[in-house]
Write a protein that holds these residues in place. Structure first.
Motif, PDB file in Angstrom:
ATOM      1  N   ILE A  59       0.834  -1.207   0.000  1.00 34.74           N
ATOM      2  CA  ILE A  59       0.000   0.000   0.000  1.00 34.74           C
ATOM      3  C   ILE A  59       0.869   1.258   0.000  1.00 34.74           C
ATOM      4  N   ILE A  60       2.073   1.158   0.564  1.00 35.76           N
ATOM      5  CA  ILE A  60       2.982   2.309   0.583  1.00 35.76           C
ATOM      6  C   ILE A  60       3.287   2.785  -0.827  1.00 35.76           C
ATOM      7  N   ASP A  61       3.448   1.818  -1.746  1.00 29.72           N
ATOM      8  CA  ASP A  61       3.788   2.160  -3.126  1.00 29.72           C
ATOM      9  C   ASP A  61       2.661   2.879  -3.847  1.00 29.72           C
ATOM     10  N   GLN A  62       1.448   2.812  -3.287  1.00 29.83           N
ATOM     11  CA  GLN A  62       0.296   3.459  -3.904  1.00 29.83           C
ATOM     12  C   GLN A  62       0.122   4.906  -3.448  1.00 29.83           C
ATOM     13  N   LEU A  63       0.954   5.343  -2.511  1.00 29.16           N
ATOM     14  CA  LEU A  63       0.820   6.699  -1.985  1.00 29.16           C
ATOM     15  C   LEU A  63       1.519   7.698  -2.891  1.00 29.16           C
ATOM     16  N   PRO A  64       0.975   8.899  -2.995  1.00 28.09           N
ATOM     17  CA  PRO A  64       1.609   9.922  -3.825  1.00 28.09           C
ATOM     18  C   PRO A  64       2.922  10.392  -3.211  1.00 28.09           C
ATOM     19  N   ALA A  65       3.763  10.940  -4.054  1.00 25.92           N
ATOM     20  CA  ALA A  65       5.075  11.404  -3.606  1.00 25.92           C
ATOM     21  C   ALA A  65       4.959  12.444  -2.498  1.00 25.92           C
ATOM     22  N   SER A  66       3.899  13.257  -2.534  1.00 30.70           N
ATOM     23  CA  SER A  66       3.738  14.306  -1.528  1.00 30.70           C
ATOM     24  C   SER A  66       3.683  13.741  -0.112  1.00 30.70           C
ATOM     25  N   ILE A  67       3.131  12.533   0.038  1.00 28.73           N
ATOM     26  CA  ILE A  67       3.084  11.885   1.348  1.00 28.73           C
ATOM     27  C   ILE A  67       4.378  11.140   1.630  1.00 28.73           C
ATOM     28  N   ARG A  68       4.849  10.378   0.652  1.00 32.66           N
ATOM     29  CA  ARG A  68       6.039   9.551   0.867  1.00 32.66           C
ATOM     30  C   ARG A  68       7.289  10.385   1.127  1.00 32.66           C
ATOM     31  N   GLU A  69       7.325  11.596   0.599  1.00 28.56           N
ATOM     32  CA  GLU A  69       8.505  12.436   0.791  1.00 28.56           C
ATOM     33  C   GLU A  69       8.423  13.292   2.054  1.00 28.56           C
ATOM     34  N   SER A  70       7.228  13.435   2.600  1.00 32.67           N
ATOM     35  CA  SER A  70       7.052  14.272   3.793  1.00 32.67           C
ATOM     36  C   SER A  70       7.079  13.465   5.087  1.00 32.67           C
ATOM     37  N   TYR A  71       6.854  12.158   4.961  1.00 29.06           N
ATOM     38  CA  TYR A  71       6.779  11.302   6.147  1.00 29.06           C
ATOM     39  C   TYR A  71       7.628  10.049   5.962  1.00 29.06           C
ATOM     40  N   GLN A  72       8.053   9.505   7.073  1.00 30.99           N
ATOM     41  CA  GLN A  72       8.661   8.177   7.057  1.00 30.99           C
ATOM     42  C   GLN A  72       7.499   7.196   7.103  1.00 30.99           C
ATOM     43  N   VAL A  73       7.012   6.784   5.931  1.00 30.75           N
ATOM     44  CA  VAL A  73       5.825   5.946   5.854  1.00 30.75           C
ATOM     45  C   VAL A  73       6.223   4.486   6.040  1.00 30.75           C
ATOM     46  N   ILE A  74       5.561   3.814   6.963  1.00 34.69           N
ATOM     47  CA  ILE A  74       5.838   2.410   7.221  1.00 34.69           C
ATOM     48  C   ILE A  74       4.537   1.612   7.176  1.00 34.69           C
ATOM     49  N   SER A  75       4.670   0.327   6.979  1.00 41.02           N
ATOM     50  CA  SER A  75       3.546  -0.588   7.043  1.00 41.02           C
ATOM     51  C   SER A  75       4.121  -1.975   7.291  1.00 41.02           C
ATOM     52  N   PHE A  76       3.270  -2.974   7.340  1.00 41.19           N
ATOM     53  CA  PHE A  76       3.749  -4.344   7.512  1.00 41.19           C
ATOM     54  C   PHE A  76       2.683  -5.302   7.014  1.00 41.19           C
ATOM     55  N   ASN A  77       3.130  -6.504   6.668  1.00 41.18           N
ATOM     56  CA  ASN A  77       2.204  -7.547   6.245  1.00 41.18           C
ATOM     57  C   ASN A  77       1.646  -8.251   7.470  1.00 41.18           C
ATOM     58  N   ARG A  78       0.328  -8.249   7.569  1.00 37.34           N
ATOM     59  CA  ARG A  78      -0.293  -9.019   8.638  1.00 37.34           C
ATOM     60  C   ARG A  78      -0.232 -10.511   8.275  1.00 37.34           C
ATOM     61  N   PRO A  79      -0.380 -11.402   9.260  1.00 42.09           N
ATOM     62  CA  PRO A  79      -0.184 -12.837   9.011  1.00 42.09           C
ATOM     63  C   PRO A  79      -1.008 -13.381   7.849  1.00 42.09           C
ATOM     64  N   GLY A  80      -0.320 -13.970   6.867  1.00 40.35           N
ATOM     65  CA  GLY A  80      -0.970 -14.563   5.713  1.00 40.35           C
ATOM     66  C   GLY A  80      -1.064 -13.641   4.516  1.00 40.35           C
ATOM     67  N   PHE A  81      -0.795 -12.354   4.704  1.00 36.48           N
ATOM     68  CA  PHE A  81      -0.829 -11.395   3.607  1.00 36.48           C
ATOM     69  C   PHE A  81       0.597 -11.144   3.110  1.00 36.48           C
ATOM     70  N   GLY A  82       0.702 -10.828   1.826  1.00 35.45           N
ATOM     71  CA  GLY A  82       2.016 -10.512   1.275  1.00 35.45           C
ATOM     72  C   GLY A  82       2.972 -11.677   1.251  1.00 35.45           C
ATOM     73  N   GLY A  83       2.438 -12.884   1.160  1.00 35.84           N
ATOM     74  CA  GLY A  83       3.297 -14.059   1.079  1.00 35.84           C
ATOM     75  C   GLY A  83       3.757 -14.593   2.419  1.00 35.84           C
ATOM     76  N   THR A  84       3.282 -14.009   3.515  1.00 33.87           N
ATOM     77  CA  THR A  84       3.640 -14.520   4.841  1.00 33.87           C
ATOM     78  C   THR A  84       2.754 -15.719   5.192  1.00 33.87           C
ATOM     79  N   VAL A  85       3.130 -16.410   6.230  1.00 29.00           N
ATOM     80  CA  VAL A  85       2.409 -17.625   6.620  1.00 29.00           C
ATOM     81  C   VAL A  85       1.154 -17.260   7.398  1.00 29.00           C
ATOM     82  N   PRO A  86      -0.012 -17.794   7.008  1.00 30.51           N
ATOM     83  CA  PRO A  86      -1.240 -17.527   7.779  1.00 30.51           C
ATOM     84  C   PRO A  86      -1.128 -18.050   9.203  1.00 30.51           C
TER      85      PRO A  86
END
Length: 260
Positions: free
Chosen positions: A48-75
């Motif tokens: 989802i970070i990659d979907q944010l506009p540059a105005s947000i990504r350049e103004s903040y240290q944007v972080i996120s994480f994959n919850r269990p089972g999402f993004g190829g992690t183990v459910p």
């Protein structure tokens, strides 16, 4: 605005994201930027970070994480301890700037705002507590799969297997198989819909700013109004003539402008 790209969080929300290459600022790397945690709906990934506009990504240290089972992690079953550990490993610290939770990411955002004593908590078309949701469930079309989500995985899977957008669920979960996507989605919904989800919340004075569509049929506006009565410093903005599918980027920018 260039490159308008729709993305569907199938239990949640339509995000219209864009990327603009014109007049981008290049902030001084030596200047420490405020940390902003962003959590998408159920299911979604840290991409989802990659979907944010540059105005947000350049103004903040944007972080996120994959919850269990999402993004190829183990459910696996989600717990509050696991949620807090994932956020910490992603870089969230006590007294950081803020968190924004979209749709099913909203309950997680509220828990994290409390645990990490964040300055700001924003919600866009968010999910509410078990009690508040089911009080007005007859006004939604999501009860058909939220009810089995509070029961067994087998009951949940039986309902969801009939969805016409099943492959979209797999894609949004970043999973390799239907079974992994459904199990991960079930585990998260079962967690956020648990009756004691908010029982350990220490601070009911969390400053929450919540944007919600007037005609939302995923989570009824009445449910949100009931839920927020327990939060002294909550502000609800109602988006007129709007359902659950909104341009989340627009309201993220409104949240951030309100906080600055």
């Amino acid at each position: 605005m260039t490159g308008l790209k729709p993305q569907l969080f199938v239990f949640g929300i339509l995000i219209l994201s864009y990327f603009s290459t014109a007049n981008q600022d290049h902030p001084d790397p030596k200047v420490e930027k405020p940390t902003l945690l962003v959590l998408g709906g159920t299911p979604s990934t840290m991409d989802i970070i990659d979907q944010l506009p540059a105005s947000i990504r350049e103004s903040y240290q944007v972080i996120s994480f994959n919850r269990p089972g999402f993004g190829g992690t183990v459910p696996s079953e989600m717990t509050k301890e696991k949620l807090f550990e994932l956020a910490k490993n992603a870089g969230l610290k006590k007294n950081d700037f803020g968190v924004i939770g979209i749709s099913g990411g909203a309950p997680l955002a509220i828990l994290l705002a409390d645990e990490f004593n964040l300055k700001h908590c924003g919600v866009i078309s968010g999910m509410v507590s078990n009690e508040a949701y089911f009080r007005f469930a007859e006004l939604t079309f999501t009860a058909d799969f939220f009810i089995p989500a509070t029961q067994s995985y087998e009951q949940f899977a039986e309902v969801v297997m009939g969805f016409p957008n099943l492959e979209a669920i797999v894609t949004q979960a970043g999973a390799e198989t239907r079974e992994e996507a459904l199990l991960a989605s079930y585990n998260e919904l079962n967690f956020i819909l648990s009756e004691d989800f908010y029982s350990t919340l220490d601070n009911r004075e969390i400053p929450i700013v919540w944007w919600h569509g007037e005609n939302d049929k995923n989570v009824a506006l009445q449910s949100v109004e009931l839920f927020l009565k327990d939060f002294k410093n909550a502000t609800l903005h109602v988006i007129s003539d709007t359902d659950h599918e909104i341009n989340a980027i627009e309201f993220m920018e409104l949240l951030l402008s309100e906080w600055n």
